[in-house]
Design a protein around this motif. Structure first.
Motif, PDB file in Angstrom:
ATOM      1  N   PHE A 187       0.917  -1.238   0.050  1.00 15.48           N
ATOM      2  CA  PHE A 187       0.069   0.159   0.085  1.00 15.48           C
ATOM      3  C   PHE A 187       0.735   1.373  -0.090  1.00 15.48           C
ATOM      4  O   PHE A 187       0.556   2.062  -0.730  1.00 15.48           O
ATOM      5  CB  PHE A 187      -1.016  -0.220   1.229  1.00 15.48           C
ATOM      6  CG  PHE A 187      -1.602   1.270   1.498  1.00 15.48           C
ATOM      7  CD1 PHE A 187      -2.306   2.103   0.436  1.00 15.48           C
ATOM      8  CD2 PHE A 187      -1.697   1.680   2.699  1.00 15.48           C
ATOM      9  CE1 PHE A 187      -3.160   3.201   0.891  1.00 15.48           C
ATOM     10  CE2 PHE A 187      -2.241   2.997   3.036  1.00 15.48           C
ATOM     11  CZ  PHE A 187      -2.826   3.710   1.961  1.00 15.48           C
ATOM     12  N   ALA A 188       1.989   1.256   0.810  1.00 13.78           N
ATOM     13  CA  ALA A 188       2.921   2.490   0.896  1.00 13.78           C
ATOM     14  C   ALA A 188       3.582   2.634  -0.548  1.00 13.78           C
ATOM     15  O   ALA A 188       3.699   3.672  -0.895  1.00 13.78           O
ATOM     16  CB  ALA A 188       3.725   2.321   2.074  1.00 13.78           C
ATOM     17  N   ARG A 189       4.060   1.558  -1.178  1.00 12.58           N
ATOM     18  CA  ARG A 189       4.603   1.765  -2.197  1.00 12.58           C
ATOM     19  C   ARG A 189       3.696   2.253  -3.436  1.00 12.58           C
ATOM     20  O   ARG A 189       4.124   3.024  -4.252  1.00 12.58           O
ATOM     21  CB  ARG A 189       5.080   0.105  -3.010  1.00 12.58           C
ATOM     22  CG  ARG A 189       6.460   0.077  -2.211  1.00 12.58           C
ATOM     23  CD  ARG A 189       6.991  -1.263  -2.995  1.00 12.58           C
ATOM     24  NE  ARG A 189       7.973  -2.146  -2.296  1.00 12.58           N
ATOM     25  CZ  ARG A 189       8.304  -3.100  -1.717  1.00 12.58           C
ATOM     26  NH1 ARG A 189       7.257  -4.070  -2.424  1.00 12.58           N
ATOM     27  NH2 ARG A 189       9.109  -3.921  -0.962  1.00 12.58           N
ATOM     28  N   ALA A 190       2.294   2.008  -3.190  1.00  4.86           N
ATOM     29  CA  ALA A 190       1.407   2.358  -4.264  1.00  4.86           C
ATOM     30  C   ALA A 190       1.132   3.854  -4.115  1.00  4.86           C
ATOM     31  O   ALA A 190       0.154   4.520  -4.738  1.00  4.86           O
ATOM     32  CB  ALA A 190       0.110   1.596  -4.291  1.00  4.86           C
ATOM     33  N   GLY A 191       1.901   4.593  -3.074  1.00  2.88           N
ATOM     34  CA  GLY A 191       1.702   6.007  -2.870  1.00  2.88           C
ATOM     35  C   GLY A 191       0.305   6.192  -2.009  1.00  2.88           C
ATOM     36  O   GLY A 191       0.344   7.359  -1.694  1.00  2.88           O
ATOM     37  N   GLY A 192       0.195   5.199  -1.226  1.00  5.65           N
ATOM     38  CA  GLY A 192      -0.989   5.648  -0.083  1.00  5.65           C
ATOM     39  C   GLY A 192      -2.333   6.161  -0.652  1.00  5.65           C
ATOM     40  O   GLY A 192      -3.100   6.787   0.127  1.00  5.65           O
ATOM     41  N   GLU A 193      -2.569   6.054  -1.908  1.00 10.33           N
ATOM     42  CA  GLU A 193      -3.762   6.463  -2.525  1.00 10.33           C
ATOM     43  C   GLU A 193      -4.996   5.654  -2.149  1.00 10.33           C
ATOM     44  O   GLU A 193      -4.781   4.651  -2.132  1.00 10.33           O
ATOM     45  CB  GLU A 193      -3.759   6.492  -3.901  1.00 10.33           C
ATOM     46  CG  GLU A 193      -2.779   7.765  -4.503  1.00 10.33           C
ATOM     47  CD  GLU A 193      -3.142   9.055  -4.051  1.00 10.33           C
ATOM     48  OE1 GLU A 193      -4.535   9.253  -4.294  1.00 10.33           O
ATOM     49  OE2 GLU A 193      -2.451   9.767  -3.797  1.00 10.33           O
ATOM     50  N   PRO A 194      -6.183   6.337  -1.782  1.00  6.75           N
ATOM     51  CA  PRO A 194      -7.282   5.297  -1.449  1.00  6.75           C
ATOM     52  C   PRO A 194      -7.830   4.461  -2.511  1.00  6.75           C
ATOM     53  O   PRO A 194      -7.971   3.080  -2.004  1.00  6.75           O
ATOM     54  CB  PRO A 194      -8.343   6.283  -1.329  1.00  6.75           C
ATOM     55  CG  PRO A 194      -7.625   7.538  -1.151  1.00  6.75           C
ATOM     56  CD  PRO A 194      -6.588   7.622  -1.787  1.00  6.75           C
ATOM     57  N   ALA A 195      -7.422   4.631  -3.735  1.00  3.51           N
ATOM     58  CA  ALA A 195      -7.739   3.484  -4.554  1.00  3.51           C
ATOM     59  C   ALA A 195      -6.728   2.171  -4.699  1.00  3.51           C
ATOM     60  O   ALA A 195      -6.892   1.288  -5.092  1.00  3.51           O
ATOM     61  CB  ALA A 195      -7.723   4.195  -6.105  1.00  3.51           C
ATOM     62  N   ALA A 196      -5.599   2.455  -4.149  1.00  2.00           N
ATOM     63  CA  ALA A 196      -4.570   1.588  -3.846  1.00  2.00           C
ATOM     64  C   ALA A 196      -4.757   0.679  -2.548  1.00  2.00           C
ATOM     65  O   ALA A 196      -4.123  -0.270  -2.593  1.00  2.00           O
ATOM     66  CB  ALA A 196      -3.116   2.008  -4.118  1.00  2.00           C
ATOM     67  N   ILE A 197      -5.601   1.115  -1.684  1.00  2.21           N
ATOM     68  CA  ILE A 197      -5.748   0.263  -0.646  1.00  2.21           C
ATOM     69  C   ILE A 197      -6.434  -0.897  -0.933  1.00  2.21           C
ATOM     70  O   ILE A 197      -7.823  -1.078  -1.448  1.00  2.21           O
ATOM     71  CB  ILE A 197      -6.555   1.040   0.387  1.00  2.21           C
ATOM     72  CG1 ILE A 197      -5.932   2.247   0.847  1.00  2.21           C
ATOM     73  CG2 ILE A 197      -6.838   0.341   1.557  1.00  2.21           C
ATOM     74  CD1 ILE A 197      -6.710   3.187   1.679  1.00  2.21           C
ATOM     75  N   PRO A 198      -6.034  -2.362  -0.439  1.00  2.00           N
ATOM     76  CA  PRO A 198      -6.796  -3.412  -0.702  1.00  2.00           C
ATOM     77  C   PRO A 198      -8.114  -3.414   0.208  1.00  2.00           C
ATOM     78  O   PRO A 198      -7.974  -3.318   1.356  1.00  2.00           O
ATOM     79  CB  PRO A 198      -5.595  -4.414  -0.195  1.00  2.00           C
ATOM     80  CG  PRO A 198      -4.718  -3.715   0.421  1.00  2.00           C
ATOM     81  CD  PRO A 198      -4.722  -2.468   0.237  1.00  2.00           C
ATOM     82  N   LEU A 199      -8.977  -3.923  -0.485  1.00  3.51           N
ATOM     83  CA  LEU A 199     -10.223  -4.058   0.123  1.00  3.51           C
ATOM     84  C   LEU A 199     -10.730  -5.609   0.621  1.00  3.51           C
ATOM     85  O   LEU A 199     -10.089  -6.350  -0.226  1.00  3.51           O
ATOM     86  CB  LEU A 199     -11.718  -3.415  -0.921  1.00  3.51           C
ATOM     87  CG  LEU A 199     -11.248  -1.930  -1.119  1.00  3.51           C
ATOM     88  CD1 LEU A 199     -12.470  -1.516  -2.099  1.00  3.51           C
ATOM     89  CD2 LEU A 199     -11.430  -1.154   0.185  1.00  3.51           C
ATOM     90  N   ASN A 200     -11.525  -5.739   1.427  1.00  5.91           N
ATOM     91  CA  ASN A 200     -12.118  -6.781   1.935  1.00  5.91           C
ATOM     92  C   ASN A 200     -12.776  -7.349   0.556  1.00  5.91           C
ATOM     93  O   ASN A 200     -13.378  -6.395  -0.449  1.00  5.91           O
ATOM     94  CB  ASN A 200     -13.271  -6.791   2.799  1.00  5.91           C
ATOM     95  CG  ASN A 200     -13.729  -8.009   3.343  1.00  5.91           C
ATOM     96  OD1 ASN A 200     -14.524  -8.841   2.653  1.00  5.91           O
ATOM     97  ND2 ASN A 200     -13.711  -8.583   4.616  1.00  5.91           N
ATOM     98  N   PRO A 201     -12.585  -8.610   0.113  1.00  2.00           N
ATOM     99  CA  PRO A 201     -13.387  -8.929  -1.242  1.00  2.00           C
ATOM    100  C   PRO A 201     -14.772  -8.788  -1.401  1.00  2.00           C
ATOM    101  O   PRO A 201     -15.248  -8.831  -2.537  1.00  2.00           O
ATOM    102  CB  PRO A 201     -13.125 -10.696  -1.071  1.00  2.00           C
ATOM    103  CG  PRO A 201     -12.013 -10.865  -0.241  1.00  2.00           C
ATOM    104  CD  PRO A 201     -12.087  -9.743   0.742  1.00  2.00           C
ATOM    105  N   LEU A 202     -15.653  -8.484  -0.278  1.00  3.81           N
ATOM    106  CA  LEU A 202     -16.997  -8.385  -0.302  1.00  3.81           C
ATOM    107  C   LEU A 202     -17.164  -6.908  -0.987  1.00  3.81           C
ATOM    108  O   LEU A 202     -18.300  -6.596  -1.293  1.00  3.81           O
ATOM    109  CB  LEU A 202     -17.399  -8.169   0.969  1.00  3.81           C
ATOM    110  CG  LEU A 202     -19.084  -7.931   1.175  1.00  3.81           C
ATOM    111  CD1 LEU A 202     -19.667  -8.940   0.586  1.00  3.81           C
ATOM    112  CD2 LEU A 202     -19.416  -7.942   2.612  1.00  3.81           C
TER     113      LEU A 202
END
Length: 155
Positions: A122-137
């Motif tokens: 997540f940090a490598r992705a720049g910390g953007e909300p769209a890069a945050i992994p989500l629960n599969p639901l």
């Protein structure tokens, strides 16, 4: 009660266990088997779905899957419905808020967990909300913090 929209891999050990227990409580609330927490705002998105019990079951299954990957044993017999095959939406503003809240909690109780692969990615992705992994639901959609969220000052 906190039912995270974030991927369970971001939760430290205490967070994962607490989320499992709190979601089991949410399941009881949705089944009408408890008097407490019946108006808890975290449950609004499940109640608004086409199958609240099936979606809470899918959420519980995702937590159990993460527990399995860590060598923990969560009792899947406690999941009382067939998990839903669909998804629910979560706004990017909600995702960003939850990521900041969870990061602060982990920094206080298990700072080494911020070096876990999920947090590093997540940090490598720049910390953007769209890069945050989500629960599969959940799938992310544009928007602000959810109306049901009780925002803590300073997060």
């Amino acid at each position: 009660m906190r039912i995270w929209s974030l991927h369970p891999s971001l939760l430290d050990a205490k967070g994962l266990v607490a989320c499992w227990r709190e979601t089991l409580l949410a399941q009881k609330v949705l089944e009408g088997k408890t008097r407490g927490y019946t108006r808890h705002p975290q449950l609004e998105r499940f109640r608004a779905s086409s199958g609240p019990l099936a979606f809470i079951a899918a959420y519980l299954a995702s937590l159990a899957d993460e527990a399995d990957s860590r060598g923990y044993r969560f009792d899947r017999s406690r999941i009382h419905a067939v998990p839903a095959a669909g998804t629910l939406t979560v706004t990017l503003g909600q995702v960003a808020y939850e990521a900041a809240l969870l990061r602060a909690k982990i920094a206080a109780r298990a700072p080494d967990w911020l070096d876990s692969p999920a947090w590093v990615a997540f940090a490598r992705a720049g910390g953007e909300p769209a890069a945050i992994p989500l629960n599969p639901l959940f799938v992310a959609v544009p928007g602000d913090v959810a109306s049901w969220e009780r925002v803590k000052p300073g997060v």
